[in-house]
Write a protein that holds these residues in place. Structure first.
Motif, mmCIF file in Angstrom:
data_model
loop_
_atom_site.group_PDB
_atom_site.id
_atom_site.type_symbol
_atom_site.label_atom_id
_atom_site.label_comp_id
_atom_site.label_asym_id
_atom_site.label_seq_id
_atom_site.Cartn_x
_atom_site.Cartn_y
_atom_site.Cartn_z
ATOM 1 N N GLU A 277 0.841 -1.208 0.000
ATOM 2 C CA GLU A 277 0.000 0.000 0.000
ATOM 3 C C GLU A 277 0.869 1.248 0.000
ATOM 4 O O GLU A 277 1.843 1.342 0.737
ATOM 5 N N ILE B 78 0.520 5.360 0.419
ATOM 6 C CA ILE B 78 -0.401 6.414 0.850
ATOM 7 C C ILE B 78 -0.077 7.710 0.102
ATOM 8 O O ILE B 78 1.090 8.114 0.014
ATOM 9 N N VAL C 72 -3.672 4.377 -1.415
ATOM 10 C CA VAL C 72 -4.614 4.717 -0.353
ATOM 11 C C VAL C 72 -4.627 6.231 -0.257
ATOM 12 O O VAL C 72 -3.598 6.846 0.020
ATOM 13 N N LEU D 199 -3.783 10.290 7.408
ATOM 14 C CA LEU D 199 -2.591 9.558 6.955
ATOM 15 C C LEU D 199 -2.117 8.607 8.051
ATOM 16 O O LEU D 199 -1.856 7.422 7.800
ATOM 17 N N ALA E 254 -4.282 5.673 8.338
ATOM 18 C CA ALA E 254 -4.217 4.742 7.196
ATOM 19 C C ALA E 254 -3.001 3.819 7.261
ATOM 20 O O ALA E 254 -2.951 2.779 6.597
ATOM 21 N N THR F 224 1.607 -1.014 4.763
ATOM 22 C CA THR F 224 2.039 0.260 4.175
ATOM 23 C C THR F 224 3.497 0.158 3.733
ATOM 24 O O THR F 224 4.383 -0.128 4.541
ATOM 25 N N LEU G 40 5.143 6.317 1.404
ATOM 26 C CA LEU G 40 4.321 7.535 1.313
ATOM 27 C C LEU G 40 4.818 8.313 0.097
ATOM 28 O O LEU G 40 6.022 8.534 -0.040
#
Ligand SMILES: *Cc1c(COP(=O)(O)O)cnc(C)c1O
Length: 404
Positions: free
Chosen positions: A143, A145, A166, A174, A177, A182, A185
């Motif tokens: 994932e 973000i 995401v 943030l 999430a 994750t 970013l």
């Protein structure tokens, strides 16, 4: 004949350029840096492909930018010998890292390619089994973000790894999430002012949660400082286009940042096959071209270049303003394509031509000129022009408006 006179002679040989606009704005230095013209064979003419003056900017559809002769020389040089591809990438990566004062670097297939391999490196690390598994991300962190306002089309480069996006709006969202899946970013510098989380806060959130951060700066030179700023700010990875402001090969780019992620990113690239980036090959010609372009870009007088652009934009603006009913706006976008830019506007009940028709007439004229804009304005920049072309553009803009 001096190169200045050569340029002037070429210009006066063009139709529609009569030296009407007064003294030349060319400086000797600007002429020296013009691109090397191909000799002998005229491929574009032969193929029936029309060339044009680029008054638009760095657009992929318009083939980006023109390369300086130092760059085409590096490409030609590269085409004449065999070397080991990994060894060349290793050495050029070190050299670029030194030039840009960051931990490590690699030449990528554009900023888009840099995003794909950068994320792939983050997801798989140095594990070659994982490398071979992508784009299947089963069991891997998958994932990324992003702020909603940053999730424009270019994020597709991230999806190419098999990861998903995401979207969040606030720092609070943030943090909420973030979970065990994750991977990264991602921040889009061009849309800095549209998201709630600024760059420093974004980097801080990444550090707080131990998650790498990546910033897309594809169109963010000039200013030259941006090549240094974001790695120093703490972003783990930074991507630039090679063929925009740096004027390197249009299909090359730069991935800068943390050595461990860039070494991992390289595992996805040729000569290794059975990887997602096997098709994002950057061979020796473009590696050397990118290095040469970067060296030329870093060494140039950026203040002088900026003044040249300002003068060129003012010349075109003044020329447009000489037609009754026309208004202009000179502006500099704060992020991305940060160069003096012109908007030409008019009341279509006074100057009877639409903006689309104006762009079409400039395109269809001699020489052909490409501009941008929407229903409200015709947009022009001069940074992708060769010195002297601003006078042709100024003249044609005035003619088309005056004859509307
Ligand atoms: C141009 C651009 C890209 C793609 O860059 P390439 O070098 O053409 O691959 C990615 N992101 C942004 C914001 C861009 O402007």
């Amino acid at each position: 004949m001096s190169s200045r006179r050569k340029v002037l002679k070429t210009l006066s040989a063009l139709p529609l350029v009569g030296g009407i606009l007064g003294p030349s704005m060319l400086t000797a230095k600007a002429v020296e840096t013009t691109i090397a013209k191909p000799i002998a064979r005229d491929f574009f003419k032969e193929l029936g492909v029309r060339t044009f003056i680029n008054a638009a900017g760095t657009y992929t559809s318009m083939t980006g930018s023109l390369m300086r002769k130092e760059v085409t020389e590096a490409i030609n040089y590269g085409a004449t010998e065999y070397v080991n591809l990994d060894e060349l990438h290793d050495k050029v990566g070190e050299r670029i890292a030194q030039l840009l004062e960051c931990e490590y670097a690699t030449v990528s297939s554009g900023a888009f390619g840099a995003m794909t391999i950068g994320l792939a490196g983050v997801i798989c690390g140095m594990d070659t089994e994982k490398v071979a598994q992508l784009p299947d991300t089963t069991g891997l962190k998958n994932e990324v973000i992003v702020q909603e306002a940053h999730d424009i089309g270019y994020t597709h480069a991230l999806l190419n790894t098999g990861a998903k996006l995401v979207q969040v709006k606030t720092a609070k969202e943030l943090e909420k999430a973030i979970n065990k899946n994750t991977a990264m970013l991602w921040f889009l510098n061009a849309n800095t002012d549209m998201g709630e989380i600024d760059r420093e806060a974004f980097v801080a959130l990444g550090k707080k949660h131990g998650i790498p951060t990546f910033i897309d700066c594809a169109a963010d030179v000039p200013p030259v400082d941006n090549l240094f700023k974001f790695t120093k700010m703490g972003f783990d990875l930074v991507a630039f286009s090679g063929g925009k402001g740096i004027r390197g090969p249009q299909s090359a780019g730069l991935l800068l940042g943390k050595r461990k992620y860039i070494e991992a990113a390289r595992l996805h690239t040729p000569p290794r096959g059975t990887t997602i980036a096997r098709g994002m090959k950057v061979n020796k010609e473009e590696v050397l071209g990118m290095l040469a372009a970067l060296e030329v870009y870093l060494a140039k007088d950026h203040k002088e270049e900026w003044e040249l652009w300002e003068n060129q934009i003012k010349l075109i603006s003044d020329s447009a303003l000489s037609v009754k009913g026309v208004e202009t706006e000179i502006h500099v976008p704060p992020h991305a394509n940060h160069v003096p830019s012109l908007r030409i506007k008019w009341d279509e009940s006074v100057v009877k031509i639409t903006k689309d028709e104006m762009r079409k007439r400039l395109r269809d004229g001699h020489p052909s000129i490409e501009t941008v804009g929407g229903k409200e304005e015709v947009g022009i920049t001069t940074w992708m022009m060769e010195p002297g072309q601003e006078r042709t553009v100024a003249q044609r803009v005035k003619e088309v408006l005056a004859n509307a």
